[in-house]
Design an enzyme around this catalytic site. Structure first.
Site, PDB file in Angstrom:
ATOM      1  N   GLU A 258       0.896  -1.168   0.000  1.00 32.89           N
ATOM      2  CA  GLU A 258       0.000   0.000   0.000  1.00 32.89           C
ATOM      3  C   GLU A 258       0.920   1.199   0.000  1.00 32.89           C
ATOM      4  O   GLU A 258       1.588   1.484   0.990  1.00 32.89           O
ATOM      5  CB  GLU A 258      -0.909  -0.038   1.232  1.00 32.89           C
ATOM      6  CG  GLU A 258      -1.961   1.060   1.255  1.00 32.89           C
ATOM      7  CD  GLU A 258      -1.515   2.260   2.059  1.00 32.89           C
ATOM      8  OE1 GLU A 258      -1.089   3.264   1.424  1.00 32.89           O
ATOM      9  OE2 GLU A 258      -1.574   2.214   3.289  1.00 32.89           O
ATOM     10  N   CYS A 297      -2.025   8.807   3.653  1.00 27.92           N
ATOM     11  CA  CYS A 297      -1.939   8.176   2.334  1.00 27.92           C
ATOM     12  C   CYS A 297      -3.212   8.378   1.538  1.00 27.92           C
ATOM     13  O   CYS A 297      -3.211   8.209   0.320  1.00 27.92           O
ATOM     14  CB  CYS A 297      -1.634   6.686   2.483  1.00 27.92           C
ATOM     15  SG  CYS A 297      -2.853   5.789   3.466  1.00 27.92           S
TER      16      CYS A 297
END
Length: 678
Positions: A258, A297
């Protein structure tokens, strides 16, 4: 306070930093806060301890046992979270930021604990999908199952969420029955270390289930094998370096990434100034730019608005950003703290300068901004910075450069197709949001952009009061994305657990599949019930325990009475000629729900007993119509049992209705709650 020595936890021992340790700083003051790292850490011993001690200890437990463990850990962390809050201020975050990290991580554990109890069996084997019939007569069947990997999960986490980033990986890993070695980013590893200490000192974790590397991993990744998993969160550059290592590639070691992405938010063409959607859009973007100083993020990096609305968005967003007080996160009134370190601040400024080659900064001056009780020359502070790119079609760096801080760029679009084309130029992101009240806009966005995004978030006046926000990944849904975002998935309920399990196809007879799955499969051995099953407690019932009822004839009077009593006078039950014109019926037939009611009358034990409630039925099918004069009988078998709480569990019964010729007329699964004691 003095400098913090952040330790590692390896094979049951706390290991102090050595001369190879790296320093990290207090983000607010810029002063050295502590050090972490030990170059002589015995990584092979850590791996052996996880594989030979932690793994067996966890695999002895069922999914429900592990779910209870996760819930207990979350409850214990929740009782100790003030200490985590207090320590986290040195990361530069505000109290609200800490809640996202700490409360969010604990909440994620609670969700996985709940899903483990409700969606997974009280067993060591997970059934993935339904039984596949591989032969004509059903004597040879197939089933997908999943079992725990017999290795270790190495979690490499990012600096921005030292608690949530660990717990959202740890919860599904433990639920899968796999031990974890956690490696936090050095800049905030001191917060992770405290969270790990709290969990270990609780005494809840089996030996070997959790270890911690504060500092570098050494050559640990070169010692992994096909039973191990690497789960990484961080930059695309680091992810590429790790996942392309020859040892990782040669051994097909699972690698879940990720990584950074250029998440976007689209103001729908219908969301003009004055609508609730316009105001919502401004609020959401401002929050995503400033929460955790933009170090998320999922933060909005690119803003898309109809060309006619760009100026209005810049004006409204700038006004809202101007109200964001920046400074010491513990000072009264502060709404945005510091970046995690001065090196991160310099990196953000470098990336912002790159963005500035294609866009004009329209809000926020990093050389001139007010601070609340803080020193800009020492702490890692930056103001929110908004850029405007007037030529998004010809720009390049806008669509490939992420400044991991409070930086975002607004661009105009001509129509929705144009907006989707621009959004997709990010080449894969974790999330994109669309603020619109028009369902057709939402559908077009899905068809055009879903392939490029791990999550699409839609919000408007109908959902805004309860929505969780563009930047909030939820444990129920997958968190990840294609392309630049890493191509991996995390969380997503049971989907996240599957990253740490092996899916296997098993084939065999119904008896074999029943034994493996602990779920009775039609065609497997039936055990005659020693007494009526409704008189037997949850623990007394055995899988495959079966009764066969006496038959009952269905009369025309039954059909007509049921029609009159319920009001269901559908022509197939009342008009013989009309029913015969229907290709499914030979003439007047019994109601399907009449058959279910009569079936219950055949197998139910009416007296008070262990059966507490009928909670529903699944997979109902009617196979053959029943006419007046036909008879039905029932086979009732215990298919599966699932404990639910301290007093009762769920029993899933397989119910088959057959006629006088032993032909199936209906089949379903009945759910009851049964007491543990009489």
């Amino acid at each position: 306070m003095g400098l913090i020595d952040v330790k590692s936890y390896a094979a049951g021992q706390w290991i102090s930093p050595d001369e190879s340790a790296r320093n990290f700083e207090n983000a607010v003051t810029g002063d050295t806060l502590g050090r972490a790292g030990n170059g002589s850490l015995d990584v092979q011993t850590m791996l052996d301890h996880a594989r030979n001690v932690g793994g067996p200890n966890l695999r002895k437990m069922t999914f429900h046992d592990r779910a209870r463990l996760i819930k207990a850990l979350a409850t214990h962390l929740n009782s100790q979270k003030q200490a985590l809050y207090d320590l986290s201020y040195a990361t530069g975050g505000t109290f609200s930021d800490h809640q996202i990290d700490i409360d969010g991580g604990i909440g994620t554990m609670f969700v996985f604990a709940s899903k483990g109890r409700r969606e997974m069996p009280d067993s060591n084997i997970y059934l993935d999908g339904e039984v596949e019939q591989l032969s004509k007569n059903g004597t040879f069947l197939g089933q997908h199952i999943a079992t725990s990997l017999q290795g270790v999960a190495v979690h490499i986490n990012a600096f921005n969420f030292p608690v949530w980033g660990m717990l959202e990986k740890l919860a599904p890993t433990l639920l899968a029955g796999v031990p974890a070695i956690v490696k936090p980013a050095t800049a905030t590893c001191y917060v992770t270390e405290l969270a790990v200490r709290i969990m270990l000192e609780s005494g809840l974790l089996p030996e070997g289930a959790l270890q911690l590397v504060s500092g570098g991993l050494g050559d640990m990744l070169d010692r992994l094998d096909c039973q191990d998993v690497v789960s990484f969160t961080g930059s695309a550059q680091t992810a590429f370096k790790l996942r392309s290592a020859p040892h990782i590639l040669k051994n097909s070691i699972r690698f879940v990434a990720e990584q950074d992405s250029l998440n976007a938010s689209i103001l729908g063409p219908d969301a003009v100034v004055g609508t609730p959607e316009f105001d919502l859009f401004i609020k959401e973007v401002q929050r995503e730019m400033t929460a955790k100083a933009g170090q998320k993020c999922t933060a909005v990096r690119r803003i898309f608005a109809p060309q006619t609305q760009v100026e209005a968005v810049i004006e409204a967003l700038s006004a809202r950003l101007a109200k964001t007080v920046i400074g010491d996160p513990q000072a009264k009134g502060t709404r945005m703290g510091a970046l995690v370190s001065n090196s991160q601040k310099h990196d953000v400024l470098e990336k912002a300068n790159i963005i500035g080659t294609e866009a004009e900064r329209v809000y926020g001056d990093p050389e001139n901004f007010a601070l609340n009780n803080a020193d800009a020359n020492k702490g890692a502070f930056l103001p929110p910075m908004l850029y405007h790119c007037a030529s998004p079609d010809t720009a390049e760096r806008i669509h490939d450069t992420e400044a991991f801080g409070p930086v975002s760029t607004i661009m105009g679009y001509s129509d929705l197709e144009h907006a989707i084309r621009l959004v997709n130029r990010g080449q894969g992101s974790l999330v994109a949001s669309v603020i619109t009240h028009d369902p057709d806009v939402a559908r077009e966005a899905v068809l055009g952009a879903a392939a490029f995004h791990g999550r699409l978030y839609f919000n408007n006046r109908d959902s805004m009061k309860e929505s969780t926000g563009h930047g909030a990944p939820l444990p129920h849904l997958v968190h990840g994305g294609p392309g630049r975002a890493g191509g991996g998935e995390e969380m997503g309920g049971v989907r996240g657990v599957m990253h740490y399990m092996q899916r296997t196809a098993i084939q065999g007879s119904p008896e074999i599949l029943s034994a493996i799955s602990s779920k009775w499969v039609p065609g497997a051995k039936e055990t005659p019930a020693p007494a009526h099953p409704f008189t037997r407690t949850f623990h007394e019932l055995t899988i495959g325990e079966t009764i066969h009822t006496a038959p009952r004839e269905i009369t025309l009077a039954d059909i007509e009475h049921f029609a009159e009593f319920t009001g269901d006078t559908f022509y197939a039950h009342m008009d013989d000629a009309a029913a015969k014109r229907n290709p499914f019926f030979p003439g007047r037939v019994a109601h399907g729900y009449l058959l279910l009611s009569f079936a219950a009358g055949l197998f139910v034990e009416p007296n008070e007993g262990p059966v507490l409630a009928n909670t529903g039925l699944d997979n109902l099918r009617f196979m053959k119509p029943v006419e007046a004069g036909d008879s039905i009988k029932v086979r009732l078998s215990v298919k599966h049992k699932t404990p639910r709480n301290e007093d009762y569990g769920e029993v899933r019964w397989h119910v088959t209705l057959t006629n006088q010729d032993d032909e199936k007329v209906a089949e379903y699964e009945l759910l009851t709650m049964n007491a543990y004691t009489s």
